[in-house]
Design an enzyme around this catalytic site. Sequence first.
Site, PDB file in Angstrom:
ATOM      1  N   ASN A   9       0.872  -1.171   0.000  1.00 24.68           N
ATOM      2  CA  ASN A   9       0.000   0.000   0.000  1.00 24.68           C
ATOM      3  C   ASN A   9       0.910   1.222   0.000  1.00 24.68           C
ATOM      4  OD1 ASN A   9      -1.778   2.057   0.536  1.00 24.68           O
ATOM      5  ND2 ASN A   9      -2.312   1.365   2.601  1.00 24.68           N
ATOM      6  N   LYS A  11       0.145   4.267  -0.246  1.00 24.87           N
ATOM      7  CA  LYS A  11      -0.467   5.445   0.392  1.00 24.87           C
ATOM      8  C   LYS A  11      -0.228   6.701  -0.464  1.00 24.87           C
ATOM      9  CE  LYS A  11      -0.147   3.138   4.796  1.00 24.87           C
ATOM     10  NZ  LYS A  11      -0.010   3.210   6.245  1.00 24.87           N
ATOM     11  N   HIS A  94      -9.498   1.287   4.660  1.00 24.78           N
ATOM     12  CA  HIS A  94      -8.230   1.409   5.389  1.00 24.78           C
ATOM     13  C   HIS A  94      -8.441   2.313   6.606  1.00 24.78           C
ATOM     14  CE1 HIS A  94      -4.146   2.490   6.429  1.00 24.78           C
ATOM     15  NE2 HIS A  94      -3.785   1.373   5.814  1.00 24.78           N
ATOM     16  N   GLU A  96      -6.800   4.628   7.812  1.00 26.34           N
ATOM     17  CA  GLU A  96      -6.561   6.061   7.567  1.00 26.34           C
ATOM     18  C   GLU A  96      -7.771   6.704   6.898  1.00 26.34           C
ATOM     19  OE1 GLU A  96      -2.823   5.456   5.595  1.00 26.34           O
ATOM     20  OE2 GLU A  96      -1.955   4.842   7.517  1.00 26.34           O
ATOM     21  N   GLU A 166      -5.437  -5.083  10.540  1.00 26.53           N
ATOM     22  CA  GLU A 166      -4.395  -4.102  10.821  1.00 26.53           C
ATOM     23  C   GLU A 166      -4.702  -3.388  12.135  1.00 26.53           C
ATOM     24  OE1 GLU A 166      -2.423  -2.883   6.862  1.00 26.53           O
ATOM     25  OE2 GLU A 166      -4.195  -1.630   7.105  1.00 26.53           O
ATOM     26  N   GLY A 172       2.596   2.024  10.818  1.00 23.76           N
ATOM     27  CA  GLY A 172       3.566   3.110  10.669  1.00 23.76           C
ATOM     28  C   GLY A 172       4.303   3.463  11.947  1.00 23.76           C
ATOM     29  N   SER A 213       3.378  -2.377  10.276  1.00 24.34           N
ATOM     30  CA  SER A 213       4.826  -2.452  10.454  1.00 24.34           C
ATOM     31  C   SER A 213       5.416  -3.805  10.064  1.00 24.34           C
ATOM     32  CB  SER A 213       5.213  -2.083  11.896  1.00 24.34           C
ATOM     33  OG  SER A 213       4.837  -0.746  12.178  1.00 24.34           O
TER      34      SER A 213
HETATM   35  P1  PGA Z   1       2.820   0.112   7.638  1.00 22.65           P
HETATM   36  O1  PGA Z   1       1.360   0.336   7.001  1.00 22.65           O
HETATM   37  O2  PGA Z   1       3.368  -1.184   7.068  1.00 22.65           O
HETATM   38  O3  PGA Z   1       3.616   1.312   7.238  1.00 22.65           O
HETATM   39  O4  PGA Z   1       2.633  -0.004   9.125  1.00 22.65           O
HETATM   40  C1  PGA Z   1       0.479  -0.734   6.842  1.00 22.65           C
HETATM   41  C2  PGA Z   1      -0.838  -0.239   6.270  1.00 22.65           C
HETATM   42  O5  PGA Z   1      -1.305   0.842   6.659  1.00 22.65           O
HETATM   43  O6  PGA Z   1      -1.436  -0.895   5.397  1.00 22.65           O
END
Ligand code: PGA
Length: 254
Positions: A9, A11, A94, A96, A166, A172, A213
């Site tokens: 992803n 983003k 997601h 976010e 997640e 992140g 992560s």
């Molecule tokens: P990350 O993001 O691997 O940077 O923690 C995962 C995600 O939001 O899909």
Amino acid sequence: MRTPFIAGNWKMHKTVSEAITLAEALRTSLADVTGVDLAVGPTATALYAVNRVLSGSNIAVAAQNMHWEEQGAFTGEISPLMVLELAQYVILGHSERRQYFGETDETVNRKLKSALSHSLSPIVCIGENLEQNRAGETVSFVTKQIHGAFAGISAAEARKVTLAYEPIWAIGTGLTATPEDANRIIRTAIRDVLAELYDEQTAETIRVQYGGSVKPHNMAAFIVMPEIDGALVGGASLKADSFTAIVKNALAAL
Ligand code: PGA
């Protein structure tokens, strides 16, 4: 037997030219990989270019979001018909998008129905935040998200969905759920709930990724868990060498 599935992803990263460079590098570095489904999720502006670079490769393309309507006065949105020209998968719900852009279980459900009716392969994200985790509300919250996402969706349609568990506090942050905890949540809050909503076979067919992560050094510990079928990778998918190492480490551990 579920085929492992690892998706990146990207983003809100990568201009079109940067996205092309990354996609070209992955096309080469992952060319010999078999036995795992792969996808990358560029921003909407780079979907066209990345889809061209990866066409005929073993890496599929995912959009990061879409509207449920085919067209209309929805400024700034992209429709399932538009996504369908450029991607095979679409990431929905997601955290976010839920946190910053007002996505709810209801809008995720509308988008999921629309994606399925347009033959897009959805990746639906679910997961609890830190407060819910600390309060011991993870299972009840994730269960509610599953019920919301799958409302009115048949078993046959549900089997086409990939879920990404997640935990928001692990995205992140460099923190991860332990593989054992992620495995347990996926069993109790996802597969057992799907088995109740549908049937055992449907629950066992749906792929569930872990996200939060995921890095080259921890991928193996997640993929060996019986309930975890792959990963949705954010930060570590932005460089060809780290995403490639994640894929190769997963395969080596299986
Ligand atoms: P990350 O993001 O691997 O940077 O923690 C995962 C995600 O939001 O899909």
